[in-house]
Design an enzyme around this catalytic site. Sequence first.
Site, mmCIF file in Angstrom:
data_model
loop_
_atom_site.group_PDB
_atom_site.id
_atom_site.type_symbol
_atom_site.label_atom_id
_atom_site.label_comp_id
_atom_site.label_asym_id
_atom_site.label_seq_id
_atom_site.Cartn_x
_atom_site.Cartn_y
_atom_site.Cartn_z
ATOM 1 N N GLU A 204 -52.921 3.594 -17.859
ATOM 2 C CA GLU A 204 -53.631 3.277 -16.616
ATOM 3 C C GLU A 204 -54.925 4.065 -16.475
ATOM 4 O OE1 GLU A 204 -51.103 3.290 -13.188
ATOM 5 O OE2 GLU A 204 -49.639 1.983 -14.119
ATOM 6 N N LYS A 336 -45.589 -4.879 -5.304
ATOM 7 C CA LYS A 336 -46.183 -5.470 -6.504
ATOM 8 C C LYS A 336 -45.855 -6.961 -6.514
ATOM 9 C CE LYS A 336 -45.453 -1.433 -9.552
ATOM 10 N NZ LYS A 336 -44.413 -0.805 -10.407
HETATM 11 P P1 PGA Z 1 -45.368 -0.282 -14.418
HETATM 12 O O1 PGA Z 1 -45.719 1.119 -13.772
HETATM 13 O O2 PGA Z 1 -46.389 -1.252 -14.017
HETATM 14 O O3 PGA Z 1 -45.347 0.030 -15.882
HETATM 15 O O4 PGA Z 1 -43.995 -0.633 -13.893
HETATM 16 C C1 PGA Z 1 -46.244 1.254 -12.493
HETATM 17 C C2 PGA Z 1 -45.300 1.984 -11.579
HETATM 18 O O5 PGA Z 1 -44.177 2.338 -11.978
HETATM 19 O O6 PGA Z 1 -45.633 2.204 -10.424
HETATM 20 ZN ZN ZN Z 2 -43.531 3.239 -9.947
#
Ligand code: PGA
Ligand code: ZN
Length: 428
Positions: A204, A336
């Site tokens: 990221e 998300k």
């Molecule tokens: P991921 O990580 O998109 O790999 O799940 C992001 C998070 O855990 O917040």
């Molecule tokens: Zn997370």
Amino acid sequence: MKIQSVDAYQIFDSRGNPTVECVITGASGVTGVGRVPSGASTGQYEALELRDEDPLRFGGRSVTNAIEHINGEIAAAMIGSDMRNQEALDARLIELDGSQNKSRLGANTVLAVSLAAADAASKATGRALYEYLGNGQGSLLPLPEIQIIGGGAHAHWRVDIQDFLLVVMNAVSYEDSLKVTYDIYQKAGDLLVQQGRAMGVADEGGYWPLFETNTAVLDFLVDAIDAAGYVAGRDCMISLDFAASDLYDGECYRFRVPDGRFTSDEFIDLVTDWCHRYPIISIEDPLADSDWTGWTRLSGRLHDRVQIVGDDLFTTNPQRIHKGLENNAANAVLIKPNQIGTVTETIAAIELTKRNGWLPIVSARSGETEDTFIAHLAVATNAGQIKVGSFARGERMAKWNELIRIGRALGNRARFEGARIYDRILHR
Ligand code: PGA
Ligand code: ZN
């Protein structure tokens, strides 16, 4: 504003993995685009991400089946529908899929269409996406949580904690929070070079950690904040994503640096100790998504002192958020869209969270695209916080920059509460 055509094809995300892009065109010629992100530390209760699983093509990760679903049965169902009725479109997608967790068509399949429809409808109605999604009610620019150092599944387990993030507590504006973040991110990079620890960046955009222990990273972050001219604990605080489902073997939590095994109670003691020793304002997934009793116990201890965020625990799923509310398991929910699969369900999860006095945090995934939907979603719903990864790399900066544009478009309607958002859950 009828949908005239639906066209999906394979593009690639920030890790170079295949993902779905969908374009919806309306009768007037207006087009909208949706692009789907992808996680690495994916929660077991997330809606299903459909991949072809053919080891000879893109390591099993190609999305041909998803694309065929869109260009076939989904297009047939969507063409002729009014693109402005997002709830009806999403309900139709859910009905078409027919499963509990989008396992027939895939959440990535369904989300690409849902996002494209929202984008097309916003353009067809001549409104910016945040205005369209929020029905003109969205005006709060979010407080960012920005990753400085990556770990866990995003950095080959160099350290156990997945995200070491910065929260600018005394930012007076969204732009101000970015300025302080810039200073600290740059200073952290300089210090890593000086200390011979510079190793490039993790998934990221945060620095790839060359540290021997997790707490050494915390010490380093405090030093970097101070070295950049800010006061840790006053101007800036630390937010951690433990992504602890990945540390849990069903009985114990396991650390690799240094090697250690902890029962749930012992791990709660460790998290509590860190929250007392370091300037920590927020902890995400401090426990595994199956350890409900642990979450309730931890929240009992820390709920008025730090933000306790469920990511894998809730997976943006209203049913799981309800269970969390009943069990006093947390005080915040990571949001998300691809964990649940449609725009309507994502907004419902945010509203449920807010209605119950908890805080939503709109979030990107570790595998991202140039799509900026989540920036609009955060403002549209007045969510108050956003987590996009680090302050580097195009797919991350696309979101931070879009929020600058949204702020300008809002003009003097724009609001920014900064860290005052925490006053709703914490006694500070
Ligand atoms: P991921 O990580 O998109 O790999 O799940 C992001 C998070 O855990 O917040
Ligand atoms: Zn997370």
